[in-house]
Design a protein around this motif. Structure first.
Motif, PDB file in Angstrom:
ATOM      1  N   HIS A   1       0.827  -1.202   0.000  1.00  0.00           N
ATOM      2  CA  HIS A   1       0.000   0.000   0.000  1.00  0.00           C
ATOM      3  C   HIS A   1       0.865   1.258   0.000  1.00  0.00           C
ATOM      4  CE1 HIS A   1      -2.858   2.931   2.078  1.00  0.00           C
ATOM      5  NE2 HIS A   1      -3.469   2.623   0.958  1.00  0.00           N
TER       6      HIS A   1
ATOM      7  N   ASP B   1      -4.076   8.823  -2.821  1.00  0.00           N
ATOM      8  CA  ASP B   1      -5.087   8.701  -1.772  1.00  0.00           C
ATOM      9  C   ASP B   1      -5.845   7.380  -1.835  1.00  0.00           C
ATOM     10  OD1 ASP B   1      -6.457   9.168  -4.110  1.00  0.00           O
ATOM     11  OD2 ASP B   1      -7.758  10.748  -3.296  1.00  0.00           O
TER      12      ASP B   1
ATOM     13  N   ASP C   1      -7.142   3.691  -1.164  1.00  0.00           N
ATOM     14  CA  ASP C   1      -7.138   2.756  -0.043  1.00  0.00           C
ATOM     15  C   ASP C   1      -6.552   1.428  -0.526  1.00  0.00           C
ATOM     16  OD1 ASP C   1      -9.144   1.622  -1.593  1.00  0.00           O
ATOM     17  OD2 ASP C   1     -10.766   2.071  -0.187  1.00  0.00           O
ATOM     18  N   HIS C   2      -6.566   0.418   0.336  1.00  0.00           N
ATOM     19  CA  HIS C   2      -5.959  -0.863  -0.033  1.00  0.00           C
ATOM     20  C   HIS C   2      -6.623  -1.469  -1.269  1.00  0.00           C
ATOM     21  CE1 HIS C   2      -3.952  -0.469   3.777  1.00  0.00           C
ATOM     22  NE2 HIS C   2      -3.328  -1.625   3.631  1.00  0.00           N
TER      23      HIS C   2
END
Length: 275
Positions: free
Chosen positions: A188, A200, A202-203
Motif C-alpha cells: 500500500h 489517496d 485505499d488498499h
C-alpha cells in the motif's frame, strides 16, 4: 536460478509458503507497474505460488494480521504442533481439531502473534464454519482451488476477521490464482509512493490499480518481492532514497510521492497529494 530463492523470513513464501521458481521471457514492460515488478523479480525472485492447504493458509494469514513474521511464524508453528495431524490435540483434520479447541488454550498457544484472544476466537469460529459448510478442511481446500475466483473471494470476505488482504493471500498461496496482488501495508505504501496507484487510494484501490497494470503471472511474486523491497529499501520512515536517491534500485521508476530528500521530510503520499 536457485530452486527456492525466496528467504525463509518472508512468511508469504519461502519453504513454508510453497511456490516454485519460474522465469519470464525478457521483454519490454507495457506499464510502469510491470517494469517495477520485473525489476523486483531481478533483485529478488520470480515464483509461481499455489498448493498450500486452504484452511491452514487461512489460519496462517489470520495469525499474521497486525504483527510481524517474526511474531506470527512461531505462533503458526506452535498451533500446528498442538492441533496439526501430529500434534498432541490434533487429528486428521485441522479444522475439526480447531473447531473443538478450548479458546483459552488456543490463545495461549498463539500468544506470540499478538491479539491472541481475538485471533483465537476468530480461528475457532472459522473452523466451525469450514466444518459445517464444507465438511472439513479438504472440502474447503477444494472450494478454494477449483471454485470461481470471484465467488471464493466473496465467500472469504463474508467470514468474520477476513479482509481483502487475507482473502487474496488464500487465493494466491492456496488457490494459485493468477492476477491476484494482495495488498499489505508495505504494498500500500510503496505503490502510492512510487506513483503506481493514486496517492489517496485505499488498499482496494491499490489492488485494483496493480492488478490492472501487472500481467497475471507476475502478480504473485510482485506481492512478495515488494514486501521484501519495503523491508530493505522503502521503509515507512526512512526510505533509502532519503539520504541518497541513487541508493534505491528502483529510483528511476519512482515518483517519490511524499518523500523529499532535500529536506529529509517523509509523509504519507495522501498527505503529500493534499498539499
Amino acid at each position: 536460478m536457485t530452486e527456492d530463492p525466496e528467504p525463509q523470513e518472508n512468511i508469504s513464501g519461502g519453504a513454508a509458503g510453497g511456490g516454485e521458481a519460474v522465469a519470464f521471457e525478457p521483454g519490454d514492460a507495457d506499464t510502469r507497474a510491470e517494469a517495477v515488478v520485473d525489476r523486483l523479480g531481478d533483485i529478488y525472485w520470480q515464483k509461481a505460488y499455489g498448493g498450500r492447504d486452504g484452511f491452514e493458509c487461512l489460519v496462517r494469514t489470520i495469525l499474521s494480521q497486525n504483527t510481524s513474521d517474526v511474531a506470527s511464524q512461531p505462533a503458526h508453528d506452535a498451533l500446528m504442533d498442538r492441533y496439526g495431524p501430529d500434534g498432541e490435540a490434533g487429528g486428521d483434520d485441522l479444522s475439526e481439531s480447531l473447531a473443538e479447541a478450548d479458546q483459552q488454550t488456543l490463545a495461549e498457544t498463539i500468544s506470540s502473534a499478538g491479539l491472541y484472544n481475538q485471533k483465537s476466537e476468530r480461528i475457532i469460529a472459522l473452523a466451525e464454519r469450514v466444518c459445517e459448510a464444507y465438511g472439513g478442511a479438504d472440502g474447503f481446500d477444494e472450494f478454494v482451488k477449483t471454485g470461481d475466483p470471484d465467488e471464493v473471494r466473496e465467500t472469504l470476505l463474508e467470514m468474520n476477521g477476513v479482509g481483502p488482504k487475507t482473502a487474496d493471500c488464500v487465493l494466491l498461496f492456496s488457490g494459485g490464482r493468477g492476477g491476484v496482488f494482495p495488498v499489505d501495508t508495505h504494498v500500500h505504501r510503496i505503490a502510492r509512493r512510487m506513483g503506481l496507484a493514486p496517492a489517496d487510494a485505499d488498499h482496494e484501490g491499490v489492488r485494483e490499480a496493480l492488478e490492472a497494470a501487472v500481467p497475471e503471472g507476475k502478480c504473485g511474486f510482485g506481492h512478495t518481492a515488494m514486501i521484501q523491497f519495503g523491508r530493505e529499501y522503502c521503509s515507512a520512515r526512512k526510505p533509502a532514497c532519503l539520504d541518497d536517491p541513487e541508493a534505491c534500485p528502483l529510483a528511476g521508476l519512482c515518483d517519490r510521492v511524499g518523500v523529499t530528500p532535500a529536506t529529509g521530510e517523509v509523509v504519507d503520499p495522501a498527505e503529500a497529494a493534499a498539499d
